[in-house]
Scaffold this motif. Structure first.
Motif, PDB file in Angstrom:
ATOM      1  N   GLU A 178      -2.378  -5.498 -12.253  1.00 25.62           N
ATOM      2  CA  GLU A 178      -2.122  -6.218 -13.336  1.00 25.62           C
ATOM      3  C   GLU A 178      -1.311  -5.371 -14.415  1.00 25.62           C
ATOM      4  OE1 GLU A 178      -1.153  -9.220 -15.575  1.00 25.62           O
ATOM      5  OE2 GLU A 178      -1.479  -9.463 -13.565  1.00 25.62           O
ATOM      6  N   ASN A 179      -2.176  -4.299 -14.721  1.00 20.73           N
ATOM      7  CA  ASN A 179      -2.017  -3.688 -15.931  1.00 20.73           C
ATOM      8  C   ASN A 179      -0.575  -2.768 -15.521  1.00 20.73           C
ATOM      9  OD1 ASN A 179      -3.993  -3.721 -18.484  1.00 20.73           O
ATOM     10  ND2 ASN A 179      -4.788  -4.138 -16.562  1.00 20.73           N
ATOM     11  N   ILE A 180      -0.530  -1.960 -14.466  1.00 25.23           N
ATOM     12  CA  ILE A 180       0.773  -1.247 -14.155  1.00 25.23           C
ATOM     13  C   ILE A 180       1.813  -1.755 -13.649  1.00 25.23           C
ATOM     14  CG2 ILE A 180       0.856   1.182 -12.736  1.00 25.23           C
ATOM     15  CD1 ILE A 180      -1.956   1.886 -13.256  1.00 25.23           C
ATOM     16  N   TRP A 181       1.544  -2.600 -12.415  1.00 21.74           N
ATOM     17  CA  TRP A 181       2.752  -3.282 -11.890  1.00 21.74           C
ATOM     18  C   TRP A 181       3.053  -4.577 -12.197  1.00 21.74           C
ATOM     19  CZ3 TRP A 181      -0.613   0.263  -9.450  1.00 21.74           C
ATOM     20  CH2 TRP A 181      -0.081   1.460  -8.828  1.00 21.74           C
ATOM     21  N   GLY A 182       2.021  -5.348 -12.898  1.00 24.78           N
ATOM     22  CA  GLY A 182       2.301  -6.540 -13.537  1.00 24.78           C
ATOM     23  C   GLY A 182       2.021  -7.510 -12.271  1.00 24.78           C
ATOM     24  N   TYR A 183       1.393  -7.271 -11.189  1.00 22.71           N
ATOM     25  CA  TYR A 183       1.044  -8.069 -10.008  1.00 22.71           C
ATOM     26  C   TYR A 183      -0.215  -8.923 -10.296  1.00 22.71           C
ATOM     27  CZ  TYR A 183       4.372  -5.062  -7.213  1.00 22.71           C
ATOM     28  OH  TYR A 183       5.424  -4.522  -6.926  1.00 22.71           O
ATOM     29  N   ASN A 184      -0.277  -9.920  -9.582  1.00 24.64           N
ATOM     30  CA  ASN A 184      -1.422 -10.731  -9.640  1.00 24.64           C
ATOM     31  C   ASN A 184      -2.315 -10.320  -8.355  1.00 24.64           C
ATOM     32  OD1 ASN A 184      -0.537 -12.273  -7.477  1.00 24.64           O
ATOM     33  ND2 ASN A 184       0.394 -13.738  -8.677  1.00 24.64           N
ATOM     34  N   ALA A 185      -3.620 -10.958  -8.302  1.00 24.12           N
ATOM     35  CA  ALA A 185      -4.420 -10.333  -7.294  1.00 24.12           C
ATOM     36  C   ALA A 185      -3.903 -10.891  -6.046  1.00 24.12           C
ATOM     37  CB  ALA A 185      -5.910 -10.900  -7.562  1.00 24.12           C
ATOM     38  N   GLU A 186      -3.020 -11.612  -5.499  1.00 20.52           N
ATOM     39  CA  GLU A 186      -2.619 -11.998  -4.615  1.00 20.52           C
ATOM     40  C   GLU A 186      -1.722 -10.825  -3.779  1.00 20.52           C
ATOM     41  OE1 GLU A 186      -0.601 -15.768  -4.887  1.00 20.52           O
ATOM     42  OE2 GLU A 186      -2.270 -16.799  -5.779  1.00 20.52           O
ATOM     43  N   ILE A 187      -1.151 -10.108  -4.599  1.00 25.39           N
ATOM     44  CA  ILE A 187      -0.240  -9.028  -3.952  1.00 25.39           C
ATOM     45  C   ILE A 187      -1.173  -7.844  -3.291  1.00 25.39           C
ATOM     46  CG2 ILE A 187       1.227  -7.229  -4.416  1.00 25.39           C
ATOM     47  CD1 ILE A 187       2.238 -10.120  -4.903  1.00 25.39           C
ATOM     48  N   GLU A 188      -0.844  -7.294  -2.346  1.00 20.46           N
ATOM     49  CA  GLU A 188      -1.571  -6.421  -1.234  1.00 20.46           C
ATOM     50  C   GLU A 188      -2.074  -5.319  -2.443  1.00 20.46           C
ATOM     51  OE1 GLU A 188       1.317  -7.829   1.796  1.00 20.46           O
ATOM     52  OE2 GLU A 188       1.317  -7.586  -0.427  1.00 20.46           O
ATOM     53  N   THR A 189      -3.480  -4.886  -2.389  1.00 22.93           N
ATOM     54  CA  THR A 189      -3.970  -4.089  -3.253  1.00 22.93           C
ATOM     55  C   THR A 189      -3.759  -2.606  -2.631  1.00 22.93           C
ATOM     56  OG1 THR A 189      -6.145  -4.390  -2.459  1.00 22.93           O
ATOM     57  CG2 THR A 189      -5.548  -5.597  -4.406  1.00 22.93           C
ATOM     58  N   ASN A 190      -3.387  -2.343  -1.330  1.00 20.26           N
ATOM     59  CA  ASN A 190      -3.309  -1.000  -0.849  1.00 20.26           C
ATOM     60  C   ASN A 190      -2.003  -0.039  -1.614  1.00 20.26           C
ATOM     61  OD1 ASN A 190      -1.529  -2.584   0.463  1.00 20.26           O
ATOM     62  ND2 ASN A 190      -1.711  -1.772   2.463  1.00 20.26           N
ATOM     63  N   VAL A 191      -1.280  -0.735  -2.384  1.00 19.03           N
ATOM     64  CA  VAL A 191      -0.262  -0.038  -3.157  1.00 19.03           C
ATOM     65  C   VAL A 191      -1.008   0.894  -4.237  1.00 19.03           C
ATOM     66  CG1 VAL A 191       1.353  -0.210  -5.029  1.00 19.03           C
ATOM     67  CG2 VAL A 191       1.554  -1.700  -3.053  1.00 19.03           C
ATOM     68  N   VAL A 192      -2.375   0.464  -4.714  1.00 21.41           N
ATOM     69  CA  VAL A 192      -3.082   1.310  -5.562  1.00 21.41           C
ATOM     70  C   VAL A 192      -3.672   2.501  -4.830  1.00 21.41           C
ATOM     71  CG1 VAL A 192      -5.103   1.284  -7.161  1.00 21.41           C
ATOM     72  CG2 VAL A 192      -3.655  -0.755  -7.050  1.00 21.41           C
ATOM     73  N   ASP A 193      -4.047   2.150  -3.587  1.00 21.35           N
ATOM     74  CA  ASP A 193      -4.632   3.219  -2.579  1.00 21.35           C
ATOM     75  C   ASP A 193      -3.726   4.238  -2.523  1.00 21.35           C
ATOM     76  OD1 ASP A 193      -7.022   1.691  -2.629  1.00 21.35           O
ATOM     77  OD2 ASP A 193      -6.428   0.764  -0.797  1.00 21.35           O
ATOM     78  N   VAL A 194      -2.612   3.968  -2.067  1.00 27.16           N
ATOM     79  CA  VAL A 194      -1.355   4.906  -1.950  1.00 27.16           C
ATOM     80  C   VAL A 194      -1.069   5.953  -3.275  1.00 27.16           C
ATOM     81  CG1 VAL A 194       1.061   5.219  -1.398  1.00 27.16           C
ATOM     82  CG2 VAL A 194      -0.359   3.498  -0.130  1.00 27.16           C
ATOM     83  N   TYR A 195      -1.118   5.254  -4.565  1.00 26.85           N
ATOM     84  CA  TYR A 195      -0.843   6.151  -5.617  1.00 26.85           C
ATOM     85  C   TYR A 195      -1.961   6.685  -5.930  1.00 26.85           C
ATOM     86  CZ  TYR A 195       3.849   4.465  -6.437  1.00 26.85           C
ATOM     87  OH  TYR A 195       5.193   3.981  -6.165  1.00 26.85           O
ATOM     88  N   VAL A 196      -3.242   6.346  -5.804  1.00 33.85           N
ATOM     89  CA  VAL A 196      -4.677   7.113  -6.020  1.00 33.85           C
ATOM     90  C   VAL A 196      -4.452   8.306  -5.092  1.00 33.85           C
ATOM     91  CG1 VAL A 196      -6.983   7.410  -5.743  1.00 33.85           C
ATOM     92  CG2 VAL A 196      -5.955   5.457  -6.998  1.00 33.85           C
ATOM     93  N   ARG A 197      -4.021   8.223  -3.853  1.00 36.48           N
ATOM     94  CA  ARG A 197      -4.032   9.177  -2.929  1.00 36.48           C
ATOM     95  C   ARG A 197      -3.067  10.268  -3.105  1.00 36.48           C
ATOM     96  NH1 ARG A 197      -3.661   6.526   1.334  1.00 36.48           N
ATOM     97  NH2 ARG A 197      -1.520   6.601   1.864  1.00 36.48           N
ATOM     98  N   HIS A 198      -1.781   9.751  -3.812  1.00 39.39           N
ATOM     99  CA  HIS A 198      -0.616  10.700  -4.458  1.00 39.39           C
ATOM    100  C   HIS A 198      -1.375  11.407  -5.722  1.00 39.39           C
ATOM    101  CE1 HIS A 198       2.928   8.127  -2.818  1.00 39.39           C
ATOM    102  NE2 HIS A 198       2.288   8.608  -2.018  1.00 39.39           N
ATOM    103  N   LEU A 199      -2.004  10.757  -6.450  1.00 41.85           N
ATOM    104  CA  LEU A 199      -2.388  11.801  -7.590  1.00 41.85           C
ATOM    105  C   LEU A 199      -3.452  12.642  -6.974  1.00 41.85           C
ATOM    106  CD1 LEU A 199      -3.210   9.108 -10.442  1.00 41.85           C
ATOM    107  CD2 LEU A 199      -1.736  11.083 -10.666  1.00 41.85           C
ATOM    108  N   ARG A 200      -4.524  12.186  -6.075  1.00 43.99           N
ATOM    109  CA  ARG A 200      -5.460  13.231  -5.712  1.00 43.99           C
ATOM    110  C   ARG A 200      -4.609  14.463  -5.035  1.00 43.99           C
ATOM    111  NH1 ARG A 200      -9.630   8.907  -3.182  1.00 43.99           N
ATOM    112  NH2 ARG A 200     -10.937   8.510  -5.018  1.00 43.99           N
TER     113      ARG A 200
END
Length: 224
Positions: A178-200
């Motif tokens: 919601e805060n970074i992409w502006g998506y609501n909770a219905e959108i697949e949340t694994n986009v976050v997981d992908v970016y966390v992996r990139h950061l790590r």
């Protein structure tokens, strides 16, 4: 507010231009990637609506070239809606992603979200965020790990900023979307997981605990 629409489907482009104009936006249309890039570089725009599959120069390349010289908000508009397609578009510098077919109300809402986010960012004072040996300058958007500079994409920066502004607070995937992409909770949340992996991959050392910890069933946290 000045909006550039880069879309090769005439009917869709005309529809977007008409609807945004009715909402009070100043809208200009381009119908291929090269024309769109030239227009985007030639004038100051508040936001660019960019199709992914464009003739002459595809949307990913337009986005990369534009973001290399201008910090301008971009929403990708495309018929392709897989997670990896979204990640590809966002990694190229896009601020948001909307798949065809879409309701004009959703597009307008996403534009408003990005404009509010840009206003808040422009109001931020000059300061540093620090966590362990990480130092994030939120004015210059420069990240240092000790004396080493680490390059971040826009979305990686936004994600790290959220974590460093909320040390010791567990952030759910839905909150991050919601805060970074502006998506609501219905959108697949694994986009976050992908970016966390990139950061790590960019931040972590093999012999130390990850800066970003996973709280199973909850989300992620930077914990002191």
């Amino acid at each position: 507010m000045d909006v550039l629409v880069i879309e090769d489907e005439d009917a869709l482009s005309e529809f977007i231009v008409l609807e945004l104009s009715h909402e009070g936006y100043n809208v200009t249309a381009a119908y291929d990637g090269r024309e769109g890039l030239e227009l985007a570089l030639d004038r100051k725009w508040d936001i660019v609506l960019l199709d992914l599959m464009l003739p002459k120069l595809n949307g990913i390349e337009v986005c990369r070239r534009l973001k290399a010289v201008k910090d301008i908000p971009i929403i990708m508009i495309t018929a392709r809606d897989s997670v990896m397609d979204r990640v590809l578009g966002l990694d190229s510098g896009a601020d948001d992603y909307i798949a065809k077919p879409f309701a004009i109300e959703e597009l307008l809402a996403r534009i408003r979200v990005i404009m509010r986010r840009e206003e808040k960012r422009n109001d931020l004072p000059s300061l540093l965020l620090q966590f362990k040996d990480l130092e994030l300058n939120i004015e210059s958007r420069i990240l240092k790990k000790g004396e080493k500079l680490i390059e971040l994409t826009k979305k990686e920066y936004d994600l790290l900023f959220m974590f460093m502004k909320n040390i010791n607070r567990v952030l759910t995937r839905e909150v991050l979307l919601e805060n970074i992409w502006g998506y609501n909770a219905e959108i697949e949340t694994n986009v976050v997981d992908v970016y966390v992996r990139h950061l790590r991959n960019k931040l972590d050392s093999a012999d130390k605990e990850s800066y970003i910890q996973t709280k199973r069933g909850m989300g992620y946290v930077m914990r002191e």
